[in-house]
Design an enzyme around this catalytic site. Sequence first.
Site, PDB file in Angstrom:
ATOM      1  N   GLY A 245     -33.393 -17.824 -35.650  1.00  0.00           N
ATOM      2  CA  GLY A 245     -32.514 -17.864 -36.380  1.00  0.00           C
ATOM      3  C   GLY A 245     -31.155 -17.126 -36.049  1.00  0.00           C
ATOM      4  N   GLN A 246     -30.098 -17.183 -36.907  1.00  0.00           N
ATOM      5  CA  GLN A 246     -28.860 -16.358 -36.418  1.00  0.00           C
ATOM      6  C   GLN A 246     -28.916 -15.161 -36.345  1.00  0.00           C
ATOM      7  OE1 GLN A 246     -25.156 -17.764 -38.731  1.00  0.00           O
ATOM      8  NE2 GLN A 246     -26.641 -17.769 -40.386  1.00  0.00           N
TER       9      GLN A 246
ATOM     10  N   TYR B 252     -37.015 -18.485 -45.594  1.00  0.00           N
ATOM     11  CA  TYR B 252     -36.448 -19.889 -46.070  1.00  0.00           C
ATOM     12  C   TYR B 252     -35.011 -19.880 -46.665  1.00  0.00           C
ATOM     13  CZ  TYR B 252     -36.805 -24.505 -48.410  1.00  0.00           C
ATOM     14  OH  TYR B 252     -36.767 -25.780 -48.974  1.00  0.00           O
TER      15      TYR B 252
ATOM     16  N   THR C 243     -30.678 -10.485 -49.434  1.00  0.00           N
ATOM     17  CA  THR C 243     -29.330 -11.093 -49.657  1.00  0.00           C
ATOM     18  C   THR C 243     -28.443 -10.449 -50.809  1.00  0.00           C
ATOM     19  OG1 THR C 243     -28.579 -13.243 -50.315  1.00  0.00           O
ATOM     20  CG2 THR C 243     -30.565 -12.858 -50.990  1.00  0.00           C
TER      21      THR C 243
ATOM     22  N   TYR D  15     -33.061 -19.641 -54.941  1.00  0.00           N
ATOM     23  CA  TYR D  15     -33.034 -18.993 -53.489  1.00  0.00           C
ATOM     24  C   TYR D  15     -33.125 -17.414 -53.814  1.00  0.00           C
ATOM     25  CZ  TYR D  15     -31.414 -16.848 -49.309  1.00  0.00           C
ATOM     26  OH  TYR D  15     -31.154 -15.953 -48.161  1.00  0.00           O
TER      27      TYR D  15
HETATM   28  N1  LIG Z   1     -27.551 -17.123 -43.675  1.00  0.00           N
HETATM   29  C1  LIG Z   1     -26.870 -16.429 -44.960  1.00  0.00           C
HETATM   30  O1  LIG Z   1     -25.752 -16.577 -44.851  1.00  0.00           O
HETATM   31  C2  LIG Z   1     -27.473 -15.424 -45.190  1.00  0.00           C
HETATM   32  C3  LIG Z   1     -27.168 -14.429 -46.348  1.00  0.00           C
HETATM   33  C4  LIG Z   1     -27.635 -13.208 -46.918  1.00  0.00           C
HETATM   34  C5  LIG Z   1     -28.925 -13.118 -46.309  1.00  0.00           C
HETATM   35  N2  LIG Z   1     -29.483 -13.621 -45.739  1.00  0.00           N
HETATM   36  C6  LIG Z   1     -30.923 -13.455 -45.019  1.00  0.00           C
HETATM   37  O2  LIG Z   1     -30.712 -13.067 -43.659  1.00  0.00           O
HETATM   38  C7  LIG Z   1     -32.025 -12.873 -42.838  1.00  0.00           C
HETATM   39  C8  LIG Z   1     -31.704 -13.773 -41.808  1.00  0.00           C
HETATM   40  O3  LIG Z   1     -30.735 -14.905 -42.101  1.00  0.00           O
HETATM   41  P1  LIG Z   1     -30.618 -16.155 -40.837  1.00  0.00           P
HETATM   42  O4  LIG Z   1     -29.265 -16.705 -41.284  1.00  0.00           O
HETATM   43  O5  LIG Z   1     -30.735 -15.519 -39.571  1.00  0.00           O
HETATM   44  O6  LIG Z   1     -31.531 -17.197 -41.040  1.00  0.00           O
HETATM   45  P2  LIG Z   1     -32.149 -18.600 -40.357  1.00  0.00           P
HETATM   46  O7  LIG Z   1     -30.860 -18.735 -39.269  1.00  0.00           O
HETATM   47  O8  LIG Z   1     -32.474 -19.462 -41.374  1.00  0.00           O
HETATM   48  O9  LIG Z   1     -33.183 -17.996 -39.521  1.00  0.00           O
HETATM   49  C9  LIG Z   1     -34.532 -17.743 -40.177  1.00  0.00           C
HETATM   50  C10 LIG Z   1     -35.524 -18.300 -38.931  1.00  0.00           C
HETATM   51  O10 LIG Z   1     -36.846 -17.890 -39.681  1.00  0.00           O
HETATM   52  C11 LIG Z   1     -37.673 -19.094 -39.237  1.00  0.00           C
HETATM   53  N3  LIG Z   1     -38.802 -19.158 -40.103  1.00  0.00           N
HETATM   54  C12 LIG Z   1     -38.823 -19.948 -41.279  1.00  0.00           C
HETATM   55  N4  LIG Z   1     -40.090 -19.930 -42.062  1.00  0.00           N
HETATM   56  C13 LIG Z   1     -40.832 -19.224 -40.933  1.00  0.00           C
HETATM   57  C14 LIG Z   1     -42.186 -18.709 -41.049  1.00  0.00           C
HETATM   58  N5  LIG Z   1     -43.013 -19.349 -41.983  1.00  0.00           N
HETATM   59  N6  LIG Z   1     -42.437 -17.907 -39.916  1.00  0.00           N
HETATM   60  C15 LIG Z   1     -41.942 -17.571 -38.998  1.00  0.00           C
HETATM   61  N7  LIG Z   1     -40.521 -17.828 -38.975  1.00  0.00           N
HETATM   62  C16 LIG Z   1     -40.029 -18.821 -39.949  1.00  0.00           C
HETATM   63  C17 LIG Z   1     -36.762 -20.181 -39.246  1.00  0.00           C
HETATM   64  O11 LIG Z   1     -37.405 -21.349 -38.537  1.00  0.00           O
HETATM   65  P3  LIG Z   1     -36.762 -22.764 -39.122  1.00  0.00           P
HETATM   66  O12 LIG Z   1     -35.209 -22.710 -38.568  1.00  0.00           O
HETATM   67  O13 LIG Z   1     -37.455 -23.681 -37.964  1.00  0.00           O
HETATM   68  O14 LIG Z   1     -37.010 -22.850 -40.605  1.00  0.00           O
HETATM   69  C18 LIG Z   1     -35.485 -19.542 -38.545  1.00  0.00           C
HETATM   70  O15 LIG Z   1     -35.738 -19.406 -37.053  1.00  0.00           O
HETATM   71  C19 LIG Z   1     -32.673 -14.026 -43.866  1.00  0.00           C
HETATM   72  O16 LIG Z   1     -33.814 -13.181 -44.540  1.00  0.00           O
HETATM   73  C20 LIG Z   1     -31.768 -14.354 -44.920  1.00  0.00           C
HETATM   74  O17 LIG Z   1     -32.521 -14.631 -46.323  1.00  0.00           O
HETATM   75  C21 LIG Z   1     -28.916 -14.939 -44.850  1.00  0.00           C
END
Ligand SMILES: NC(=O)c1ccc[n+]([C@@H]2O[C@H](COP(=O)([O-])OP(=O)(O)OC[C@H]3O[C@@H](n4cnc5c(N)ncnc54)[C@H](OP(=O)(O)O)[C@@H]3O)[C@@H](O)[C@H]2O)c1
Length: 287
Positions: free
Chosen positions: A11-12, A63, A103, A127
């Site tokens: 992920g990011q 998720y 988040t 979410y």
């Molecule tokens: N993005 C935002 O704007 C934002 C804002 C606030 C907080 N956050 C939090 O920051 C954290 C990182 O976010 P991110 O943007 O880096 O998320 P992301 O890009 O969606 O990455 C999440 C990763 O976790 C993987 N994943 C999903 N289900 C899984 C499982 N059961 N076992 C192992 N890996 C799994 C995903 O695979 P798939 O892609 O195949 O599902 C993806 O590679 C998260 O906790 C998110 O809630 C994000």
Amino acid sequence: MKKVLVTGTDGQLGIKIKELSKKISSQEFIFTDIDELDINNEKSVKTFCNNNSIGLLINCAAYTAVDKTEDDYDNALKTNCEAVKNLANASIEHHFKIIHISTDYVFDGNANTPYSEIHQTNPVNLYGKTKLEGEKALMKINNDSIILRTSWLYSEHGNNFLKTMLKLGKESKFLKVVFDQTGTPTYAGNLAEAILIICNQYLEKNLWHSGIYHFSNQGVCSWFDFAHEIFKLSGIKTPIIPVLSNEFPTKATRPKYSVLDKSKICNIYNIKIKHWTEGLKECFENL
Ligand SMILES: NC(=O)c1ccc[n+]([C@@H]2O[C@H](COP(=O)([O-])OP(=O)(O)OC[C@H]3O[C@@H](n4cnc5c(N)ncnc54)[C@H](OP(=O)(O)O)[C@@H]3O)[C@@H](O)[C@H]2O)c1
């Protein structure tokens, strides 16, 4: 030597942690995503932790499809809460620490001053509810954990607002972007640096201050301002029109205001946080 396990590495945020970890030669990391370790699978988590000597876990797996969660709550809850319980139980059994990412969407967005860690939570979408349940479950099982809440995450990798704006900016005659939701964009590279500071302080000096922390870049803006700065830095001349959120109805409600107060992490971990425009410039250098 005990290892640092990173989940959700593709992920990011996970990608940036992996990139930056290359500078820390003294520490061994294990990087996994769902194919190597599905955190939803309790048995897999147990086996993985039995087979690897883990000292610290950074849980980036989640998720993250905010609108999809409105129709897929059970699956989102599985990853954002039930799976967190699997990790927390393993941390108790194998005596490792957890840094878990959460988040700004745990808040309702009705405040007009930055949210501190002790502010009442009240998610306005499912979410946010699943992420809040995950926080509670983790702290109930292992309250010696660290939860890092962040907001408006973007990077040069994955799908995010920056990538969408760059694409639409090149394809469209003009763009409408909302200006009645304010928050702070967070460059995943800057969050990854902060996580690795916390990680290093624990691994090298055994310093660990459990609890909830807020981390985003500094400053405040609307999505319109964010888009404006993206276009400025990328030289895109497409006009952007500021509009109200009701012009873009989404399945999940978004908080109107989600600025996080970062003073706790700055004071306790002595972390210097860049302004969001600096974070954006850094991201552009890596694009
Ligand atoms: N993005 C935002 O704007 C934002 C804002 C606030 C907080 N956050 C939090 O920051 C954290 C990182 O976010 P991110 O943007 O880096 O998320 P992301 O890009 O969606 O990455 C999440 C990763 O976790 C993987 N994943 C999903 N289900 C899984 C499982 N059961 N076992 C192992 N890996 C799994 C995903 O695979 P798939 O892609 O195949 O599902 C993806 O590679 C998260 O906790 C998110 O809630 C994000």
